[in-house]
Scaffold this motif. Structure first.
Motif, PDB file in Angstrom:
ATOM      1  N   TYR B 153      78.064 -78.612 -23.351  1.00 32.51           N
ATOM      2  CA  TYR B 153      77.211 -78.977 -24.510  1.00 32.51           C
ATOM      3  C   TYR B 153      76.518 -80.486 -23.934  1.00 32.51           C
ATOM      4  N   ASN B 154      75.316 -80.592 -24.266  1.00 31.28           N
ATOM      5  CA  ASN B 154      74.624 -81.756 -23.961  1.00 31.28           C
ATOM      6  C   ASN B 154      74.244 -82.298 -25.422  1.00 31.28           C
ATOM      7  N   PRO B 155      74.884 -83.578 -25.536  1.00 30.62           N
ATOM      8  CA  PRO B 155      74.783 -84.083 -27.080  1.00 30.62           C
ATOM      9  C   PRO B 155      73.402 -84.630 -27.209  1.00 30.62           C
ATOM     10  N   VAL B 156      73.037 -85.128 -26.180  1.00 32.32           N
ATOM     11  CA  VAL B 156      71.349 -85.796 -26.296  1.00 32.32           C
ATOM     12  C   VAL B 156      70.347 -84.543 -26.631  1.00 32.32           C
ATOM     13  N   THR B 157      70.465 -83.589 -25.909  1.00 29.58           N
ATOM     14  CA  THR B 157      69.297 -82.396 -26.342  1.00 29.58           C
ATOM     15  C   THR B 157      69.799 -81.598 -27.120  1.00 29.58           C
ATOM     16  N   GLY B 158      71.206 -81.318 -27.353  1.00 29.81           N
ATOM     17  CA  GLY B 158      71.744 -80.607 -28.534  1.00 29.81           C
ATOM     18  C   GLY B 158      71.960 -79.227 -27.957  1.00 29.81           C
ATOM     19  N   PHE B 159      71.274 -78.845 -26.678  1.00 26.17           N
ATOM     20  CA  PHE B 159      71.666 -77.647 -26.087  1.00 26.17           C
ATOM     21  C   PHE B 159      73.105 -77.396 -25.415  1.00 26.17           C
ATOM     22  N   ILE B 160      73.216 -75.958 -25.438  1.00 21.06           N
ATOM     23  CA  ILE B 160      74.738 -75.651 -24.879  1.00 21.06           C
ATOM     24  C   ILE B 160      73.967 -74.829 -23.650  1.00 21.06           C
ATOM     25  N   LEU B 161      74.695 -75.342 -22.299  1.00 25.44           N
ATOM     26  CA  LEU B 161      74.134 -74.619 -21.155  1.00 25.44           C
ATOM     27  C   LEU B 161      75.230 -73.781 -20.639  1.00 25.44           C
ATOM     28  N   LEU B 162      74.920 -72.401 -20.296  1.00 32.13           N
ATOM     29  CA  LEU B 162      76.018 -71.521 -19.808  1.00 32.13           C
ATOM     30  C   LEU B 162      75.354 -70.583 -19.049  1.00 32.13           C
ATOM     31  N   ASN B 163      75.523 -70.553 -17.679  1.00 31.63           N
ATOM     32  CA  ASN B 163      75.118 -69.500 -16.800  1.00 31.63           C
ATOM     33  C   ASN B 163      73.532 -69.608 -16.767  1.00 31.63           C
ATOM     34  N   GLY B 164      72.731 -70.810 -16.617  1.00 29.84           N
ATOM     35  CA  GLY B 164      71.424 -71.200 -16.789  1.00 29.84           C
ATOM     36  C   GLY B 164      70.783 -70.745 -18.040  1.00 29.84           C
ATOM     37  N   MET B 165      71.446 -70.324 -18.952  1.00 35.83           N
ATOM     38  CA  MET B 165      70.743 -70.273 -20.366  1.00 35.83           C
ATOM     39  C   MET B 165      71.237 -71.446 -21.183  1.00 35.83           C
ATOM     40  N   SER B 166      70.305 -71.516 -22.262  1.00 33.73           N
ATOM     41  CA  SER B 166      70.430 -72.751 -23.269  1.00 33.73           C
ATOM     42  C   SER B 166      70.636 -72.060 -24.740  1.00 33.73           C
ATOM     43  N   TYR B 167      71.770 -72.429 -25.173  1.00 31.29           N
ATOM     44  CA  TYR B 167      72.165 -71.758 -26.378  1.00 31.29           C
ATOM     45  C   TYR B 167      72.120 -73.074 -27.507  1.00 31.29           C
ATOM     46  N   ARG B 168      72.130 -72.864 -28.839  1.00 35.66           N
ATOM     47  CA  ARG B 168      72.407 -73.710 -29.787  1.00 35.66           C
ATOM     48  C   ARG B 168      72.583 -73.131 -31.031  1.00 35.66           C
ATOM     49  N   TYR B 169      73.065 -73.754 -31.904  1.00 34.78           N
ATOM     50  CA  TYR B 169      73.624 -73.355 -33.430  1.00 34.78           C
ATOM     51  C   TYR B 169      72.478 -73.448 -34.105  1.00 34.78           C
ATOM     52  N   ASN B 170      72.222 -72.637 -35.023  1.00 35.88           N
ATOM     53  CA  ASN B 170      71.230 -72.416 -36.062  1.00 35.88           C
ATOM     54  C   ASN B 170      72.038 -72.765 -37.421  1.00 35.88           C
ATOM     55  N   TYR B 171      71.819 -73.712 -38.059  1.00 39.56           N
ATOM     56  CA  TYR B 171      72.499 -74.196 -39.480  1.00 39.56           C
ATOM     57  C   TYR B 171      71.892 -73.586 -40.534  1.00 39.56           C
ATOM     58  N   GLY B 172      72.572 -72.647 -41.216  1.00 39.42           N
ATOM     59  CA  GLY B 172      72.262 -72.257 -42.755  1.00 39.42           C
ATOM     60  C   GLY B 172      71.024 -71.339 -42.531  1.00 39.42           C
ATOM     61  N   GLY B 173      70.638 -70.617 -41.579  1.00 37.59           N
ATOM     62  CA  GLY B 173      69.387 -69.733 -41.559  1.00 37.59           C
ATOM     63  C   GLY B 173      69.801 -68.360 -42.127  1.00 37.59           C
ATOM     64  N   SER B 174      69.013 -67.550 -42.237  1.00 40.40           N
ATOM     65  CA  SER B 174      69.113 -66.233 -42.909  1.00 40.40           C
ATOM     66  C   SER B 174      69.462 -65.324 -41.506  1.00 40.40           C
ATOM     67  N   TYR B 175      70.418 -64.505 -41.547  1.00 35.02           N
ATOM     68  CA  TYR B 175      70.599 -63.486 -40.496  1.00 35.02           C
ATOM     69  C   TYR B 175      70.010 -62.223 -40.875  1.00 35.02           C
ATOM     70  N   ASN B 176      69.094 -61.696 -40.355  1.00 36.78           N
ATOM     71  CA  ASN B 176      68.616 -59.955 -40.262  1.00 36.78           C
ATOM     72  C   ASN B 176      68.451 -59.402 -39.126  1.00 36.78           C
ATOM     73  N   GLY B 178      69.928 -58.984 -36.190  1.00 37.42           N
ATOM     74  CA  GLY B 178      70.219 -59.797 -34.725  1.00 37.42           C
ATOM     75  C   GLY B 178      69.325 -60.916 -34.594  1.00 37.42           C
ATOM     76  N   ARG B 179      68.548 -61.330 -35.787  1.00 42.51           N
ATOM     77  CA  ARG B 179      67.608 -62.419 -35.612  1.00 42.51           C
ATOM     78  C   ARG B 179      67.819 -63.512 -36.682  1.00 42.51           C
ATOM     79  N   ILE B 180      67.446 -64.555 -36.516  1.00 43.39           N
ATOM     80  CA  ILE B 180      67.822 -65.554 -37.379  1.00 43.39           C
ATOM     81  C   ILE B 180      66.529 -66.231 -37.887  1.00 43.39           C
ATOM     82  N   SER B 181      66.368 -66.574 -39.233  1.00 40.74           N
ATOM     83  CA  SER B 181      65.051 -67.154 -39.666  1.00 40.74           C
ATOM     84  C   SER B 181      65.590 -68.165 -40.536  1.00 40.74           C
ATOM     85  N   GLY B 182      64.592 -69.324 -40.682  1.00 44.29           N
ATOM     86  CA  GLY B 182      64.962 -70.459 -41.699  1.00 44.29           C
ATOM     87  C   GLY B 182      65.985 -71.206 -40.856  1.00 44.29           C
ATOM     88  N   GLY B 183      66.760 -72.202 -41.757  1.00 47.53           N
ATOM     89  CA  GLY B 183      67.867 -72.868 -41.065  1.00 47.53           C
ATOM     90  C   GLY B 183      67.476 -74.186 -40.388  1.00 47.53           C
TER      91      GLY B 183
END
Lengths: 401, 284
Positions: B153-176, B178-183
């Motif tokens: 986790y990089n607290p500055v950028t907010g991204f989580i790095l794993l195996n060269g990919m960048s992940y991050r949490y979406n807070y409060g979005g709507s799940y449909n 396999g995809r998220i919208s809003g939040g």
């Protein structure tokens, strides 16, 4: 020194939380009811003469402590400290090599009238750092009634912790390998205090130019092939700051590996601090400097001539397993410490202000005093039910008595 | 022999020195009788005057040396006093705190602190509702929470790095599907979040940042797949007291990646007094 009533800032909970203060067991007030760990409805005031006096006394205490370490090592008194024999040689080497140290916190009894008395020295894994360095500083900035500098008639706070830490890391950069600096804490601490304290130190190191990586100590690995400690990316750890006591490392499964990894791997705080973080040092100091005004009489494994004393486990924490014997009465706290033996220190009750008893946590960064944080209890023992109280310095030409 | 005692002494008679005579004692040095002090003949003192024509007398060698020494000493004293004053001033200015640098800990530390903000039950007084946080990649694609809890986790950028990919949490979005919208990708204050499986939102335990605020974790080889499934899989700080990340990797071994790495051999003495947990480490 005096205790003042203040008006808490609007939305102060959110403010201190955004500054990282989310941990801390709720403190307790005199009636045993819960109290906020951070309590800005009160604060302490000191005048500059008092601050300068404590500052000088802290630096004297620090230099006496270093002389005491030297003495313990020269006389090989490790057994009095309950340190396993296999670690004696490496401790001596760590001291002789001057493995670098960063910070520590003296807990002092101080009332503004008498010299400060050393209650104990948290030299290895001191916490309450963030609230002392950051949270109380912002409280001061937000609430000081006169925003001018102290020289021009305003207030001040004794607090150079942040700058001192950055400067100290800058010095340490010159003496350890130019690699990433790892920061580790015990993930078993569910309150987050250790993680947040480590994160704050990590930030001060980054400000000094270090590239840093933080990970729980449980995740540090041992690479059997390369004979080195590794992080979660399996990359070797060349230097690491640990917010985890040496006495626990020495007991852990990898304890011997850690000791053997020095100095190829730099561990901060250094191994020699295992002597200072042990309360036996209080008795050694009293032997070396009897009747020193900043010391209380203290003895190992026996109260000696003391009739009123505090019995402290050599390796106790947060006020656990303390027994106060006063006028024939005994007050004790529970806990799991004490198997390694006890130190008996003369009972000098904490001073009382409005029914509460403050203990001064005086910070040393490198070898210089860098500020204070005050924790306050309703009882005589400063334990994990203590509340953190901010402080300020009264304007030039005024006294706080 | 006793000194002779004169007869008919008047009242108030004080014996003179001649009557204090004691015979010599064997073994001791002989007593020496000093002669009475005699007034030397008085000589009148000299009277001189100095005027504008007076010149300095030649200095003796000893005087010249002493003068040089004193002057050198005074210069050293002045130098030392100046240095002490400068040090005292520097110390004073350190005490008079001026935060240096842009951030004072609150940025990164605040981000770490969010991990530990207590998540109450739904009827808890602290937060009024609990929403779901989803681990996402590539903007809106929802992936297993495991990716978010395992990376760095990089607290500055907010991204989580794993195996060269960048992940991050979406807070409060709507799940449909396999995809998220809003939040929001910034964690809103005053709202409690749990993962879709009910765990604590824990954006990885490993934090990495340097003086430039950028993560450096990506420059290193990605963690091996083997053994990594043990990493950081537990939640913490859930507020119920059950969250505890300690020892999650106890005894894990990256053996299948060809490496021989043991974890869990440190930190087994957990804070708070519980006894030494079984680490299962094969390393000792």
């Amino acid at each position: 020194m005096r205790r003042m009533r203040g008006t808490p800032r609007e939305g102060w909970q959110r403010t201190v939380e955004s500054q990282g203060l989310v941990f801390g067991t709720p403190a307790r007030d005199g009636a045993g009811d819960s109290r906020n760990y951070w309590d800005e409805s009160v604060f302490y005031e000191f005048d500059m003469d008092e601050v300068l006096a404590i500052e000088a006394q802290v630096e004297v205490l620090h230099s006496m402590c270093l002389k005491a370490v030297e003495n313990v090592i020269l006389t090989e008194r490790y057994a009095d400290f309950g340190i396993p024999e296999w670690a004696w040689g490496p401790i001596e080497e760590s001291w002789k090599r001057q493995d670098p140290h960063v910070y520590g916190r003296f807990d002092l009894r101080y009332d503004g009238r008498r010299p400060a008395k050393l209650l104990e020295y948290n030299a290895d894994t001191p916490t309450s750092l963030l609230e002392a360095a950051v949270v109380q500083w912002y409280w001061f900035r937000d609430t000081a009634p006169d925003k001018r500098s102290w020289d021009e008639g305003g207030y001040d706070q004794w607090n150079s912790l942040h700058e001192s830490l950055v400067a100290r890391w800058g010095e340490i950069r010159n003496v350890i390998p130019p690699s990433e600096l790892h920061f580790t804490w015990s993930g078993a601490d569910a309150t987050g205090e250790d993680h947040i304290t480590t994160g704050y130190l990590q930030e001060t190191a980054a400000e000094a130019g270090f590239d840093t990586v933080g990970l729980p100590i449980e995740d540090i690995g041992w690479d059997h092939d390369l004979k080195t400690f590794v992080d979660l990316e399996d990359a070797p750890i060349h230097s690491v700051f640990k917010l985890y006591p040496w006495e626990w490392i020495l007991e852990d499964d990898f304890g011997k590996r850690v000791v053997e990894s020095i100095p190829a791997t730099t561990w901060v705080e250094p191994l020699w601090k295992t002597i200072l973080s042990n309360k036996t040092i209080l008795a050694v100091l009293w032997e070396m400097y009897p009747d020193h005004p900043n010391l209380l009489p203290a003895f190992i494994d026996d109260p000696g001539f003391l009739t009123e004393y505090v019995k402290k486990p050599k390796l106790g924490r947060e006020g656990a397993n303390l027994t106060i014997v006063d006028s024939g009465r005994e007050t004790a706290t529970g806990g799991v410490y004490g198997a390694e033996g006890y130190v008996y220190q003369m009972f000098d009750p904490l001073p009382e202000f409005d029914g509460y008893r403050p203990v001064i946590g005086a910070w040393v960064v490198g070898d210089e005093a860098a500020g204070i944080g005050i924790r306050e209890t309703s009882g005589l023992i400063t334990d994990d039910g203590a509340a953190f109280i901010p402080h300020r310095i009264t304007p030039k030409g005024t006294t706080a008595s | 022999m006793q000194p002779p005692v004169p007869e008919n002494r008047p009242t108030g008679y004080i014996p003179g020195p001649e009557e204090n005579y004691f015979p010599p004692v064997t073994g001791l040095p002989p007593q020496v009788n000093l002669p009475d002090t005699v007034e030397p003949p008085r000589r009148p003192g000299r009277i001189r005057e100095q005027d504008e024509n007076t010149t300095a007398r030649p200095e003796s060698v000893a005087e010249a040396r002493a003068r040089q020494r004193a002057q050198r000493q005074r210069a050293e004293d002045e130098e030392r006093e100046a240095a002490e004053a400068a040090a005292a001033a520097a110390k004073k200015s350190r005490r008079r705190k001026q935060m240096i640098g842009a951030g004072v800990g609150v940025g990164v530390v605040g981000a770490i602190a969010l991990l530990y903000v207590a998540i109450p039950d739904n009827d808890g007084a602290r937060n009024v509702n609990t929403q779901t946080a989803y681990c996402t990649v590539d903007g809106d694609q929802v992936v297993s929470d495991d990716y978010c809890s395992r990376g760095t986790y990089n607290p500055v950028t907010g991204f989580i790095l794993l195996n060269g990919m960048s992940y991050r949490y979406n807070y409060g979005g709507s799940y449909n599907n396999g995809r998220i919208s809003g939040g929001s990708y910034d964690r809103p204050a005053n709202t409690a979040f749990r993962t879709s499986t009910g765990g604590a939102v824990d954006p990885a335990k490993t934090t990495s940042f340097g003086s430039n605020g950028q993560t450096n974790a990506a420059s290193k080889p990605a963690p091996p797949a083997a053994g990594s499934s043990n990493k950081g899989s537990s939640g913490k700080g859930t507020g119920s007291g059950s969250g505890n990340s300690g020892n999650t990797n106890a005894g894990s071994n990256s053996g299948s990646s060809g490496k021989n790495i043991d974890r869990g051999g440190l930190g087994t003495g957990s804070k708070g007094g519980s006894s030494k947990g079984g680490s299962g480490s094969s390393g000792s």
